[in-house]
Motif scaffolding. Structure first.
Motif, short mmCIF file in Angstrom:
data_model
loop_
_atom_site.label_atom_id
_atom_site.label_comp_id
_atom_site.label_asym_id
_atom_site.label_seq_id
_atom_site.Cartn_x
_atom_site.Cartn_y
_atom_site.Cartn_z
N VAL A 229 0.55 -1.11 0.05
CA VAL A 229 -0.39 0.33 -0.07
C VAL A 229 0.98 1.34 0.38
O VAL A 229 0.09 2.22 0.24
CB VAL A 229 -0.80 -0.58 1.53
N GLN A 230 1.50 1.13 0.18
CA GLN A 230 3.01 2.39 0.42
C GLN A 230 4.34 1.82 -0.54
O GLN A 230 4.18 1.36 0.15
CB GLN A 230 2.77 3.34 1.14
N ALA A 231 4.96 2.74 -0.61
CA ALA A 231 6.33 2.37 -1.00
C ALA A 231 7.40 4.09 -0.63
O ALA A 231 6.75 5.28 -0.65
CB ALA A 231 6.64 2.30 -2.56
N ALA A 232 8.50 3.85 -0.32
CA ALA A 232 9.60 5.00 0.14
C ALA A 232 10.99 4.29 -0.02
O ALA A 232 11.39 3.47 -0.33
CB ALA A 232 9.00 5.20 1.83
N ILE A 233 11.74 5.30 -0.70
CA ILE A 233 13.43 4.75 -1.29
C ILE A 233 13.56 6.41 -0.65
O ILE A 233 13.52 7.32 -1.13
CB ILE A 233 12.94 5.87 -2.73
N PHE B 25 20.64 4.11 -0.22
CA PHE B 25 21.13 2.86 -0.37
C PHE B 25 20.11 1.85 -0.04
O PHE B 25 20.27 0.69 0.01
CB PHE B 25 21.53 2.98 0.95
N PHE B 26 18.93 2.58 0.08
CA PHE B 26 18.01 1.33 0.04
C PHE B 26 15.99 1.32 -0.27
O PHE B 26 15.78 2.78 -0.46
CB PHE B 26 17.13 0.97 1.88
N THR B 27 15.32 0.79 0.08
CA THR B 27 13.92 0.65 -0.11
C THR B 27 13.04 0.27 0.67
O THR B 27 13.55 -0.82 1.46
CB THR B 27 13.47 0.42 -1.68
N ALA B 28 12.14 0.62 0.84
CA ALA B 28 10.82 0.40 1.62
C ALA B 28 9.92 0.20 1.50
O ALA B 28 9.19 1.26 1.26
CB ALA B 28 11.26 0.78 2.92
N VAL B 29 8.50 -1.02 1.80
CA VAL B 29 6.91 -0.73 1.58
C VAL B 29 6.91 -1.42 2.39
O VAL B 29 6.99 -1.97 3.69
CB VAL B 29 7.47 -2.09 -0.16
#
Length: 536
Positions: A256-260, A263-267
């Motif tokens: 439902v959400q992604a954050a860039i 050095f990393f990406t989170a979902v």
């Protein structure tokens, strides 16, 4: 004169035997086989004397907040048991009328509708065993991320705009194919991504040379650089992707959400779990990966059993807004330089750690923002807290000192904030009335202060305390969202989205990222210009 004398016929009266009249039929005890309080079906009859249909219908129709429903239930501890006793509705005959109302309102949320009964029950237990807590979790996520509503993202050199019906436009720098049009050419005007036709997008994220989009079915599409973890000016991935591609490693996770970040990406999953990609070999996020890792890893530690409603990524760190039964809380993990993790020190954290200062301040966090080197939170009461590196005055405390724990921005004491956005040493606040305040680094004219209080030009001046962005006030529109570039390498630009769907842009525009044509030799815009795009 009587009737006989006047010749008027005599009226004959009949004796009527007095009988008791019952206006209410005897109460019957039975189970309700059908309740029509949500969906598209026609409402049925509501025999209040037999079952509390009307009360349920009113509670559901009023769209009460979860805490209001809980207060209603709590008040009956003194007055009556109506709202807390089993309502006898099948199939959940033991649920109270308030729990049923909360469940019905959950059914109105788009990410709840497609869940199976088993998935819903697991979510209920994860949220604390109550449908009221599930409703609070769903509403909190929608409020802080503008999920399923129009939004604009000011990425590093390129921009993404999502309409209320899920259509996506992109413009600006395109050196890595991050605009998704199948080319590497810059776009100076908003252009729809044709390959996404028929797919409704509900959330977007933009990083350096990379874009991620989330559909209403929980699918993730990515394009641009094909690495989840490279630094902004590090090595390219093995290839460039110039059209949206489904992220196969996430196909079994409803995102439902992604954050860039750097050095990393989170979902974030529908159930409130956080997954990360690529943080490097030193276990900065509790797991060991390399920058080309394409497999999601569950964020280990205390958040494995606590539902999360929002994630925010900065330079080598992650902020997480969690929804606990006792209230909302913020956790941080990653690099602690400048005190941006909020724990009173500058040490790194390999696992998420609760920021305890909010309990001391008696502040209930509702929105989090992670800038490159500083962070901010808006509380339920409208107070704003900032912490981290204070360079250029980005914390709004009137100086450039660092704060290693959240500190209330006192100069905003007369403003009730509802939204916050942070960038590279820059902060924006949106009030409940739609006014916008900004402070921090004035480079690239991204603060929107084209003139000062004395009328003199100060568009590049650093601002140490929150100042009203009068140039946005003059457009006579209520601002609901601010987005600004969160990058230490790119000149910043800023978007202001209004409740009528109009989009205004200012700041750096040398790559077309404003969506507005600049006059000859101009590389930036110091006052808001209207983008030719209706996001509603």
């Amino acid at each position: 004169m009587d009737s006989t004398a006047s010749g008027t016929p005599t009226i004959q009266f009949h004796n009527i035997v007095e009988q008791p009249i019952s206006l209410i039929p005897p109460l019957q005890t039975f189970q309700c086989q059908k309740r029509q309080c949500f969906g598209d079906s026609t409402p049925g009859e509501f025999p209040l004397a037999a079952n509390p249909y009307i009360a349920l219908h009113v509670l559901t129709g009023c769209d009460l907040e979860p805490q209001d429903i809980a207060k209603l239930e709590a008040s009956c501890l003194v007055t009556c048991s109506f709202f807390r006793q089993p309502a006898n509705f099948t199939p959940d005959t033991e649920l109270s009328i308030t729990e049923l109302a909360a469940l019905d309102m959950c059914h109105k949320r788009a990410i709840f509708k497609p869940m199976t009964l088993e998935e819903r029950e697991l979510l209920k237990q994860r949220c604390g065993g109550s449908w009221k807590l599930v409703l609070r979790f769903l509403l909190a996520g929608e409020a802080c991320t503008r999920r399923e509503r129009s939004q604009a993202i000011a990425g590093p050199g390129h921009s993404i705009a999502v309409t209320s019906n899920g259509t996506v436009f992109s413009f600006g720098s395109n050196s890595s194919g991050q605009l998704g049009h199948g080319t590497l050419e810059e776009e100076w005007r908003p252009r729809p991504i044709r390959s996404l036709q028929g797919i409704r997008i509900i959330q977007a994220a933009a990083g350096a040379g990379r874009t991620m989009l989330i559909s209403d079915s929980g699918r993730v599409y990515a394009f641009g650089k094909d690495s989840f973890g490279e630094v902004e000016y590090g090595n390219q991935g093995t290839k460039l992707v110039s059209t949206p591609q489904l992220v196969e490693s996430l196909k079994d996770i409803f995102v439902v959400q992604a954050a860039i970040g750097n050095f990393f990406t989170a979902v974030l999953s529908r159930e409130g779990r956080v997954y990360t990609f690529s943080w490097g070999s030193d276990m900065k996020l509790g797991h060991q990966t390399d920058q080309n890792d394409i497999q999601p890893h569950l964020l280990s530690g205390p958040l494995e059993n606590i539902p999360v409603v929002q994630i925010a990524a900065g330079y080598c760190y992650l902020l997480v807004l969690a929804c606990e039964p006792s209230g909302m809380s913020v956790y941080s993990v990653g690099c602690g330089l400048g005190g941006k993790l909020g724990h009173g020190s500058r040490t790194d954290e390999k696992h998420p750690r609760l920021i305890e200062q909010f309990q001391t301040l008696k502040l209930q966090p509702m929105v989090v923002a992670a800038g490159a080197w500083h962070a901010a939170v808006v509380g339920k009461d409208g107070r704003v807290c900032t912490w981290g590196w204070g360079r250029y005055g980005c914390l709004g405390h009137g100086n450039e000192e660092c704060e290693s724990t959240p500190k209330v921005v006192e100069s905003l004491s007369n403003v009730k904030a509802v939204h916050v956005a942070t960038g590279d040493y820059t902060t924006f606040i949106v009030s409940d009335g739609g006014d916008v305040y900004s402070f921090g680094c004035g480079e690239s004219s991204s603060l929107g202060h084209s003139t000062g209080a004395d009328g003199q030009a100060n568009r590049r001046t650093n601002v140490l305390k929150p100042e009203l962005v009068t140039s946005l006030k003059e457009v006579n529109e209520r601002v609901v969202q601010i987005s600004l570039t969160n990058s230490i390498y790119w000149n910043a630009h800023t978007f202001a989205l209004t409740d009528s769907g109009k989009l205004y842009a200012f700041g750096a525009g040398d790559k077309g990222q404003l969506g507005i044509e600049l006059v000859a030799n101009q590389t930036e815009r110091d006052s808001p210009g209207k983008v030719d795009l209706d996001l509603n």
